[in-house]
Design a protein around this motif. Structure first.
Motif, PDB file in Angstrom:
ATOM      1  N   GLY A 210       0.634  -1.126  -0.618  1.00 14.37           N
ATOM      2  CA  GLY A 210       0.085   0.050   0.286  1.00 14.37           C
ATOM      3  C   GLY A 210       0.770   1.154  -0.033  1.00 14.37           C
ATOM      4  O   GLY A 210       0.375   2.643  -0.248  1.00 14.37           O
ATOM      5  N   VAL A 228      -5.646  -1.182  -3.139  1.00 11.56           N
ATOM      6  CA  VAL A 228      -5.946  -1.928  -1.716  1.00 11.56           C
ATOM      7  C   VAL A 228      -6.836  -1.270  -1.284  1.00 11.56           C
ATOM      8  O   VAL A 228      -6.553  -1.011   1.131  1.00 11.56           O
ATOM      9  N   THR A 229      -7.975  -0.241  -1.154  1.00  9.94           N
ATOM     10  CA  THR A 229      -8.557   0.301   0.047  1.00  9.94           C
ATOM     11  C   THR A 229      -9.561  -0.740  -0.356  1.00  9.94           C
ATOM     12  O   THR A 229     -10.273  -1.383  -1.183  1.00  9.94           O
ATOM     13  N   ALA A 234      -3.930   2.486   1.233  1.00  6.41           N
ATOM     14  CA  ALA A 234      -3.046   2.953   0.783  1.00  6.41           C
ATOM     15  C   ALA A 234      -1.959   3.934   1.810  1.00  6.41           C
ATOM     16  O   ALA A 234      -2.731   4.602   2.676  1.00  6.41           O
ATOM     17  N   LYS A 244      -2.527   7.631   5.956  1.00  4.23           N
ATOM     18  CA  LYS A 244      -2.384   6.477   4.892  1.00  4.23           C
ATOM     19  C   LYS A 244      -4.336   8.122   3.515  1.00  4.23           C
ATOM     20  O   LYS A 244      -3.875   9.228   4.154  1.00  4.23           O
TER      21      LYS A 244
END
Length: 307
Positions: A210, A228-229, A234, A244
């Motif tokens: 991420g 990656v969400t 991330a 983030k």
């Protein structure tokens, strides 16, 4: 058919719920990963599949390894005709695979043989695939190599994150799994060996995946964040602190790589190609907030660069 369902996370819930409600099949047992410590309170938590089974009074089995003799005895006693699997999270030994008359049938969230492995949805987003889907196949010793019963396709939308896309696939895949089990019981569907061409792999995504590298092209950065969400999320660093990031918007202008620029219209960051506009940021110990609010509160100096 008498079914023993194996699954663990939230994406497996639509399939188990659909099979519980089915008039043709009877779920006589559920196999899931052991209860785990989760959340800020560090409480021992039942898996989503375990909770759903509890609500319906279905026996739940949580072996640390499916090869445990006690579990093998329990599964043998249940005498299932078939064991459907959705994101169970553990390898099944041959002695267990041979127990059900119709074997173990897995719902996998890709169009096999593409993206075999633990993170097929994330891999499809990272690769910029236009379409993905789900496949049902008979589990054998290899990693997602078994013969395929059926597939369904799903177009990947521009704004799809892994979470949004997986939610759609979980619902549509549940219908595919039920129809596959119906066909297996009726003898109207046959498993077809996977093609040796087009094989690709989707290993498990870890937190390091991420990390955003601003020297990558904007398009690749956008894909990575969406892949990656919501998990593992991330992130980037500023002054040694991890921030983030929510999905970003691509713009047509350029900025130096990793450099932030605050404007009335938003917060922009340079990449290897064109810039991106940040939408939301989560500072350490706080909730997600609009990027513009974060930037104003952080009092960024001109020329600030993300690590």
């Amino acid at each position: 058919m008498r079914l023993v369902f194996a699954g663990t996370p939230e994406p497996a819930v639509p399939s188990l719920r659909r099979l519980i409600e089915s008039e043709r099949h009877e779920v006589v047992g559920v196999v899931t990963r052991p209860d785990a410590v989760a959340g800020r309170g560090r409480k021992v938590t039942r898996s989503p599949i375990g909770r759903l089974a509890d609500e319906h009074g279905i026996p739940v089995f949580t072996p640390r390894k499916p090869s445990e003799p006690e579990f093998v005895e329990q599964l043998t006693a249940l005498d299932p005709d078939c064991c459907p699997v959705v994101a169970y999270g553990a390898l099944l030994p041959e002695q267990v695979l041979s127990l059900p008359r119709h074997g173990w049938i897995n719902l996998h969230f890709s169009l096999l043989p593409a993206w075999r492995g633990a993170a097929p949805v994330q891999a499809a987003l990272l690769a910029g695939d236009e379409y993905t889907g789900a496949s049902t196949f008979r589990i054998e010793k290899g990693l997602d190599t078994g013969p395929v019963f059926g597939t369904m396709t799903e177009k990947i939308a521009t704004g799809d994150t892994a979470g949004i896309l997986l939610e759609r696939l979980a619902e549509a895949g549940a219908a595919l799994l039920e129809s596959t089990l119906d066909g297996v019981e009726d003898g109207t569907v046959q498993a077809v060996p996977q093609s040796p061409d087009g094989v690709s792999y989707a290993p498990k995504i870890d937190p390091e995946a991420g990390r955003i590298r601003w020297d990558e092209p904007a398009l690749a950065i956008g894909r990575r964040i969406r892949a990656v969400t919501p998990a593992p999320g991330a992130w980037t660093e500023l002054d040694g602190k991890r921030l983030k990031l929510a999905p970003v918007e691509l713009v047509e202008e350029s900025l130096p790589t990793g450099t932030l620029e605050l404007r009335k219209t938003g917060v922009y960051v340079g990449t290897a190609t064109t810039a991106v506009r940040l939408t939301e940021i989560q500072p350490p110990g706080k909730r997600m907030m609009p990027a513009l609010d974060w930037a104003r509160g952080a009092r960024l100096e001109p020329g600030t660069v993300f690590a």
